[in-house]
Design a protein around this motif. Structure first.
Motif: not given
Length: 308
Positions: A275-283
């Motif tokens: 799993x990967x992503x870029x915006x974890x802290x900004x819902x």
């Protein structure tokens, strides 16, 4: 003479990942179950099951749930009870929810035990769930503090395992195929911690499995004793053996994917799903951009019957 930094991954086998699917908010907590990949699409409030070709299906939709405390229902770690029910952490409600295919019910209330949002979870063969917690309100800017692991028995009763001491941002958690070992990633201590586990599910013998070069996130185990850990700040997924050596590395371009978690799956469990992503802290950004992705990479060892 100047010191040069030692690359902790210099001797590791480099494995190239391949993108399988995209369009998620923040993809997390992958599981291999009944021949398919499942994961939390956290800020879309759902659990997703993925077809082999990367087509997603919503297995559990929590978007219309009225939470117990007014916060969003954000699913984290999940697993299955022996009777087939899916159980999942509702991170900010601090509840474990159960889903029987039609109805969502409360399996365990951890509000009196958790000192911050609950996080990942692994479910053993008896239906006992070990739950990690951040221990503090990360999303509200609180300073980190240690917190206990939590255990939920098959009947839903729960307690904090304070006898094991505090854990520094315990995150990913896994149980070995023979049930004798439990491993968790202490994200804010840069280490993987291992404990012995007896037939009644009791934990003891806490010790360091490996020190990591940066924050370890979600983890899975393989049948050769390795621990695969998502390391979003590298960004990579790395395989550690006891003592800290890194044997395998799956690297990502930082502008395209930060990998928090992984699981071994496929017919022989020799495919690493990431799993990967870029915006974890900004819902909000996570929901607008939907830059969450799922990747695969072939590996040399099997996940066997390790959980998750």
């Amino acid at each position: 003479m100047t010191d040069t930094a030692v690359d902790p991954f210099a001797s590791a086998l480099d494995i190239t990942p391949h993108e399988l699917s995209r369009g998620y908010t923040w993809a997390e907590c992958p599981r291999w179950h009944e021949g398919a990949l499942w994961f939390s699409d956290m800020y879309a409030h759902r659990i997703v099951r993925l077809d082999e070709d990367g087509t997603p299906h919503t297995a559990l939709d929590l978007s219309t749930r009225t939470s117990e405390n007014g916060v969003e229902t954000i699913p984290g770690g999940f697993g299955w009870l022996p009777d087939g029910r899916l159980i999942v952490t509702s991170m900010h409600e601090r509840l474990v929810l159960a889903f029987d295919g039609e109805h969502v019910t409360e399996h365990a209330d951890l509000r009196a035990l958790a000192t911050g949002p609950i996080n990942d979870m692994v479910v053993d063969a008896d239906g006992r769930a070990y739950v990690t917690q951040l221990g503090f309100e990360l999303f509200q800017g609180e300073e980190p503090r240690d917190a206990a692991l939590l255990v939920v028995e098959p009947d839903g009763t729960a307690r904090a395992l304070t006898e094991l001491g505090g854990f520094s941002g315990a995150n990913g958690i896994a149980v070995s195929s023979d049930g004798s070992r439990l491993v968790t990633a202490e994200a804010f201590a840069n280490r993987l911690t291992i404990l012995d586990r007896d037939e009644a599910g009791r934990l003891s013998g806490r010790r360091v499995f490996a020190t990591t070069s940066s924050l370890p996130d979600g983890i899975c185990l393989d049948d050769d004793g390795g621990v695969w850990a998502g390391m979003p700040s590298v960004p990579a997924v790395a395989r550690f053996v006891e003592g800290g050596a890194v044997t395998d590395i799956v690297r990502f371009a930082p502008e395209s994917a930060l990998p928090p978690a992984c699981v071994l799956g496929g017919p022989d469990r020799r495919t690493l799903y990431i799993c990967a992503g870029l915006d974890v802290l900004d819902w909000g950004e996570s929901r607008r951009n939907r830059r969450g992705t799922i990747w695969t990479a072939p590996v040399r060892v099997s996940g066997g019957a390790n959980r998750p």
